[in-house]
Write a protein that holds these residues in place. Structure first.
Motif, short mmCIF file in Angstrom:
data_model
loop_
_atom_site.label_atom_id
_atom_site.label_comp_id
_atom_site.label_asym_id
_atom_site.label_seq_id
_atom_site.Cartn_x
_atom_site.Cartn_y
_atom_site.Cartn_z
N ALA A 168 0.85 -1.19 0.00
CA ALA A 168 0.00 0.00 0.00
C ALA A 168 0.88 1.24 0.00
O ALA A 168 1.97 1.24 0.59
CB ALA A 168 -0.89 0.00 1.23
N CYS A 169 0.43 2.29 -0.67
CA CYS A 169 1.19 3.54 -0.68
C CYS A 169 0.52 4.53 0.28
O CYS A 169 -0.52 4.25 0.87
CB CYS A 169 1.29 4.12 -2.09
N TYR A 170 1.14 5.69 0.44
CA TYR A 170 0.61 6.67 1.40
C TYR A 170 -0.81 7.08 1.05
O TYR A 170 -1.66 7.26 1.92
CB TYR A 170 1.54 7.90 1.45
N GLN A 171 -1.08 7.19 -0.25
CA GLN A 171 -2.40 7.69 -0.64
C GLN A 171 -3.48 6.62 -0.47
O GLN A 171 -4.66 6.95 -0.43
CB GLN A 171 -2.38 8.25 -2.06
N CYS A 172 -3.08 5.35 -0.39
CA CYS A 172 -4.05 4.29 -0.11
C CYS A 172 -4.77 4.53 1.23
O CYS A 172 -5.87 4.04 1.45
CB CYS A 172 -3.37 2.92 -0.04
N LEU A 173 -4.12 5.31 2.10
CA LEU A 173 -4.71 5.66 3.40
C LEU A 173 -5.97 6.50 3.25
O LEU A 173 -6.84 6.48 4.12
CB LEU A 173 -3.71 6.51 4.19
N ASP A 240 -8.30 1.11 -6.12
CA ASP A 240 -8.73 2.35 -6.77
C ASP A 240 -7.90 3.56 -6.36
O ASP A 240 -8.29 4.70 -6.60
CB ASP A 240 -10.21 2.63 -6.44
N CYS A 241 -6.76 3.30 -5.71
CA CYS A 241 -5.92 4.42 -5.26
C CYS A 241 -5.49 5.28 -6.45
O CYS A 241 -5.02 4.76 -7.46
CB CYS A 241 -4.67 3.85 -4.57
N PRO A 242 -5.67 6.61 -6.34
CA PRO A 242 -5.28 7.48 -7.47
C PRO A 242 -3.78 7.47 -7.75
O PRO A 242 -3.36 7.84 -8.85
CB PRO A 242 -5.75 8.87 -7.03
N ALA A 243 -2.97 7.05 -6.79
CA ALA A 243 -1.52 7.03 -7.03
C ALA A 243 -1.03 5.68 -7.51
O ALA A 243 -0.31 5.59 -8.50
CB ALA A 243 -0.78 7.45 -5.75
N CYS A 244 -1.40 4.60 -6.80
CA CYS A 244 -0.81 3.29 -7.12
C CYS A 244 -1.81 2.30 -7.72
O CYS A 244 -1.44 1.16 -8.03
CB CYS A 244 -0.15 2.67 -5.88
N GLY A 245 -3.09 2.72 -7.87
CA GLY A 245 -4.12 1.80 -8.39
C GLY A 245 -3.93 1.50 -9.86
O GLY A 245 -3.14 2.15 -10.56
ZN LIG Z 1 -1.87 3.67 -3.16
#
Ligand SMILES: [Zn+2]
Length: 247
Positions: A168-173, A240-245
Protein backbone atom coordinates in the motif's frame (compact mmCIF):
# COMPACT_ATOMS: atom_id res chain seq x y z
CA UNK A 1 35.52 -0.79 4.70
CA UNK A 2 38.36 1.32 6.12
CA UNK A 3 39.63 0.63 9.69
CA UNK A 4 38.35 4.05 10.84
CA UNK A 5 34.86 3.14 9.56
CA UNK A 6 34.99 -0.27 11.27
CA UNK A 7 35.76 1.54 14.50
CA UNK A 8 33.14 4.26 14.05
CA UNK A 9 30.33 1.83 13.24
CA UNK A 10 31.47 -1.04 15.49
CA UNK A 11 28.16 -1.12 17.44
CA UNK A 12 26.20 -1.53 14.21
CA UNK A 13 28.56 -4.15 12.81
CA UNK A 14 28.19 -6.20 15.99
CA UNK A 15 24.44 -6.60 15.34
CA UNK A 16 23.61 -9.79 13.41
CA UNK A 17 20.81 -7.92 11.62
CA UNK A 18 23.26 -5.31 10.26
CA UNK A 19 26.81 -6.68 10.27
CA UNK A 20 29.58 -5.43 7.99
CA UNK A 21 27.47 -6.10 4.90
CA UNK A 22 24.54 -4.04 6.19
CA UNK A 23 26.82 -1.20 7.30
CA UNK A 24 28.49 -1.17 3.88
CA UNK A 25 25.05 -0.92 2.26
CA UNK A 26 24.27 2.08 4.51
CA UNK A 27 27.61 3.70 3.61
CA UNK A 28 26.82 3.26 -0.09
CA UNK A 29 23.23 4.56 0.21
CA UNK A 30 21.55 7.88 -0.46
CA UNK A 31 18.32 9.36 0.92
CA UNK A 32 16.10 12.34 0.22
CA UNK A 33 14.68 14.07 3.30
CA UNK A 34 11.63 16.16 2.40
CA UNK A 35 11.25 18.78 5.13
CA UNK A 36 14.00 19.73 7.58
CA UNK A 37 11.68 20.41 10.51
CA UNK A 38 10.59 18.44 13.55
CA UNK A 39 10.58 15.05 11.80
CA UNK A 40 13.44 15.77 9.41
CA UNK A 41 15.79 16.92 12.18
CA UNK A 42 16.23 13.60 14.00
CA UNK A 43 15.75 11.62 10.78
CA UNK A 44 18.64 13.41 9.04
CA UNK A 45 20.88 13.44 12.12
CA UNK A 46 20.47 9.72 12.82
CA UNK A 47 21.03 8.79 9.18
CA UNK A 48 24.18 10.96 9.00
CA UNK A 49 25.45 9.57 12.31
CA UNK A 50 24.76 6.04 11.06
CA UNK A 51 27.08 6.61 8.11
CA UNK A 52 24.70 7.05 5.18
CA UNK A 53 26.73 8.08 2.14
CA UNK A 54 24.57 10.91 0.88
CA UNK A 55 21.62 12.96 2.12
CA UNK A 56 19.62 15.42 0.04
CA UNK A 57 17.75 17.95 2.17
CA UNK A 58 14.71 19.65 0.69
CA UNK A 59 12.98 22.59 2.40
CA UNK A 60 12.19 26.15 1.37
CA UNK A 61 11.54 27.62 4.83
CA UNK A 62 13.81 29.65 7.05
CA UNK A 63 14.51 28.85 10.70
CA UNK A 64 12.18 30.68 13.09
CA UNK A 65 12.42 30.97 16.86
CA UNK A 66 9.17 29.03 17.26
CA UNK A 67 10.76 26.06 15.43
CA UNK A 68 13.49 25.52 18.00
CA UNK A 69 11.30 23.76 20.58
CA UNK A 70 11.28 20.65 18.35
CA UNK A 71 13.52 21.10 15.28
CA UNK A 72 16.72 20.02 16.97
CA UNK A 73 18.96 20.17 13.90
CA UNK A 74 18.74 24.01 14.05
CA UNK A 75 20.63 26.03 16.64
CA UNK A 76 19.55 29.27 18.24
CA UNK A 77 22.03 31.23 16.11
CA UNK A 78 20.57 29.74 12.91
CA UNK A 79 17.33 31.76 13.24
CA UNK A 80 16.84 33.55 9.92
CA UNK A 81 18.95 31.06 7.93
CA UNK A 82 17.57 28.68 5.31
CA UNK A 83 16.67 25.40 6.99
CA UNK A 84 18.61 23.37 4.43
CA UNK A 85 21.80 25.40 5.05
CA UNK A 86 21.39 25.26 8.81
CA UNK A 87 20.76 21.52 8.54
CA UNK A 88 23.79 20.97 6.34
CA UNK A 89 26.07 22.70 8.86
CA UNK A 90 24.84 20.52 11.72
CA UNK A 91 25.19 17.34 9.66
CA UNK A 92 28.71 18.20 8.48
CA UNK A 93 29.78 18.83 12.09
CA UNK A 94 28.22 15.53 13.16
CA UNK A 95 29.46 13.38 10.31
CA UNK A 96 31.96 15.04 7.92
CA UNK A 97 32.04 12.07 5.51
CA UNK A 98 28.31 12.35 4.77
CA UNK A 99 27.75 14.14 1.46
CA UNK A 100 24.91 16.64 1.92
CA UNK A 101 23.02 18.14 -1.02
CA UNK A 102 20.47 20.90 -0.48
CA UNK A 103 17.38 22.04 -2.37
CA UNK A 104 16.10 25.27 -0.85
CA UNK A 105 13.08 25.89 -3.07
CA UNK A 106 9.79 24.20 -3.90
CA UNK A 107 10.39 21.67 -6.65
CA UNK A 108 8.08 21.25 -9.64
CA UNK A 109 6.73 17.74 -10.28
CA UNK A 110 9.36 16.85 -12.91
CA UNK A 111 12.32 17.86 -10.78
CA UNK A 112 10.88 16.14 -7.71
CA UNK A 113 10.50 12.92 -9.72
CA UNK A 114 14.13 13.17 -10.93
CA UNK A 115 15.48 13.74 -7.43
CA UNK A 116 13.37 10.89 -6.01
CA UNK A 117 14.60 8.62 -8.80
CA UNK A 118 18.24 9.49 -7.99
CA UNK A 119 18.17 8.24 -4.36
CA UNK A 120 17.75 4.83 -2.72
CA UNK A 121 15.06 5.87 -0.25
CA UNK A 122 12.83 8.86 0.53
CA UNK A 123 11.83 10.06 3.99
CA UNK A 124 8.78 12.28 3.86
CA UNK A 125 9.13 14.60 6.84
CA UNK A 126 6.89 17.34 5.43
CA UNK A 127 3.89 18.87 7.15
CA UNK A 128 1.15 19.13 4.52
CA UNK A 129 -0.99 16.87 2.35
CA UNK A 130 -0.16 18.34 -1.09
CA UNK A 131 3.57 17.72 -0.54
CA UNK A 132 2.96 14.26 0.91
CA UNK A 133 0.79 13.21 -2.04
CA UNK A 134 3.31 14.62 -4.55
CA UNK A 135 6.22 12.83 -2.88
CA UNK A 136 4.21 9.61 -2.67
CA UNK A 137 3.26 9.79 -6.34
CA UNK A 138 6.89 10.37 -7.36
CA UNK A 139 7.92 7.32 -5.32
CA UNK A 140 5.20 5.18 -6.92
CA UNK A 141 6.16 6.37 -10.44
CA UNK A 142 9.88 5.76 -9.94
CA UNK A 143 9.61 2.61 -7.80
CA UNK A 144 11.39 4.26 -4.86
CA UNK A 145 10.91 3.17 -1.25
CA UNK A 146 9.19 5.75 0.96
CA UNK A 147 8.94 6.17 4.72
CA UNK A 148 6.25 8.71 5.65
CA UNK A 149 5.88 10.15 9.13
CA UNK A 150 3.45 12.64 10.65
CA UNK A 151 2.95 14.12 14.11
CA UNK A 152 0.70 16.69 15.71
CA UNK A 153 -0.40 17.48 19.28
CA UNK A 154 0.47 14.27 21.20
CA UNK A 155 -0.07 11.91 18.27
CA UNK A 156 2.14 10.42 15.61
CA UNK A 157 2.07 7.90 12.79
CA UNK A 158 4.46 6.18 10.42
CA UNK A 159 4.01 4.01 7.34
CA UNK A 160 6.22 2.61 4.60
CA UNK A 161 5.67 2.17 0.86
CA UNK A 162 7.79 -0.64 -0.59
CA UNK A 163 7.43 -1.00 -4.37
CA UNK A 164 9.29 -4.33 -4.39
CA UNK A 165 6.56 -5.76 -2.14
CA UNK A 166 3.79 -3.99 -4.13
CA UNK A 167 2.64 -2.59 -0.79
CA UNK A 168 0.00 0.00 0.00
CA UNK A 169 1.19 3.54 -0.68
CA UNK A 170 0.61 6.67 1.40
CA UNK A 171 -2.40 7.69 -0.64
CA UNK A 172 -4.05 4.29 -0.11
CA UNK A 173 -4.71 5.66 3.40
CA UNK A 174 -7.09 8.28 2.07
CA UNK A 175 -10.30 7.69 0.16
CA UNK A 176 -10.43 11.33 -0.91
CA UNK A 177 -7.46 13.14 -2.35
CA UNK A 178 -7.33 15.78 0.36
CA UNK A 179 -8.56 15.42 3.91
CA UNK A 180 -9.03 18.32 6.31
CA UNK A 181 -5.57 19.68 6.86
CA UNK A 182 -4.33 20.26 10.39
CA UNK A 183 -1.22 22.22 11.27
CA UNK A 184 1.13 22.20 14.23
CA UNK A 185 0.97 25.99 14.12
CA UNK A 186 -2.76 25.91 14.98
CA UNK A 187 -2.94 22.69 16.98
CA UNK A 188 0.43 22.60 18.72
CA UNK A 189 2.82 19.68 19.12
CA UNK A 190 4.95 18.51 22.02
CA UNK A 191 8.58 18.53 20.84
CA UNK A 192 9.63 14.95 21.54
CA UNK A 193 6.58 13.55 19.71
CA UNK A 194 8.06 14.61 16.36
CA UNK A 195 11.42 13.37 17.67
CA UNK A 196 10.00 9.89 18.28
CA UNK A 197 8.42 9.64 14.83
CA UNK A 198 11.40 11.16 12.95
CA UNK A 199 13.74 8.81 14.79
CA UNK A 200 11.54 5.85 13.83
CA UNK A 201 11.68 6.98 10.19
CA UNK A 202 15.49 6.88 10.33
CA UNK A 203 15.40 3.51 12.09
CA UNK A 204 13.10 2.02 9.50
CA UNK A 205 15.18 3.48 6.65
CA UNK A 206 18.39 1.97 8.07
CA UNK A 207 16.81 -1.48 8.38
CA UNK A 208 15.49 -1.26 4.82
CA UNK A 209 18.88 -0.14 3.47
CA UNK A 210 20.51 -3.05 5.31
CA UNK A 211 17.99 -5.39 3.68
CA UNK A 212 16.01 -6.09 6.86
CA UNK A 213 13.08 -3.70 6.95
CA UNK A 214 9.75 -5.18 5.96
CA UNK A 215 7.93 -4.75 9.31
CA UNK A 216 5.78 -1.85 8.10
CA UNK A 217 4.68 -3.28 4.76
CA UNK A 218 0.90 -2.80 4.66
CA UNK A 219 0.90 -1.61 8.27
CA UNK A 220 0.29 1.80 9.75
CA UNK A 221 1.81 2.39 13.17
CA UNK A 222 0.03 4.91 15.42
CA UNK A 223 1.52 6.53 18.53
CA UNK A 224 -0.56 8.01 21.35
CA UNK A 225 2.02 9.94 23.35
CA UNK A 226 -0.38 10.90 26.15
CA UNK A 227 -1.35 7.29 26.88
CA UNK A 228 2.14 6.03 25.93
CA UNK A 229 0.52 3.49 23.63
CA UNK A 230 1.38 2.14 20.19
CA UNK A 231 -1.14 0.57 17.86
CA UNK A 232 -0.60 -1.08 14.48
CA UNK A 233 -3.43 -1.24 11.96
CA UNK A 234 -3.47 -3.19 8.72
CA UNK A 235 -3.24 -0.90 5.71
CA UNK A 236 -4.53 -2.77 2.66
CA UNK A 237 -3.60 -1.67 -0.84
CA UNK A 238 -6.53 0.21 -2.39
CA UNK A 239 -7.09 -1.02 -5.99
CA UNK A 240 -8.73 2.35 -6.77
CA UNK A 241 -5.92 4.42 -5.26
CA UNK A 242 -5.28 7.48 -7.47
CA UNK A 243 -1.52 7.03 -7.03
CA UNK A 244 -0.81 3.29 -7.12
CA UNK A 245 -4.12 1.80 -8.39
CA UNK A 246 -4.48 0.04 -11.74
CA UNK A 247 -6.82 2.64 -13.24
ZN1 LIG B 1 -1.87 3.67 -3.16
Amino acid sequence: MKPAQKDRFARHIRLPQIGEKGQQAILDASALIVGVGGLGSPAAMYLAAAGIGKLVLSDYDIVETSNLQRQIIHRNDAVGENKVESGRQTLKALSPDCEVGVIGYQMEADELRQVVDSVDIVLDCSDNYPTRFDVNRSCVETGTTLVTGAAIRLEGQIMNYQPAADSACYQCLYTHAYGAEESCELEGVLGPVVGVIGTLQALQALLILAGRGDALVNRLLLFDAYAMEWRAVTLPKNPDCPACGKA
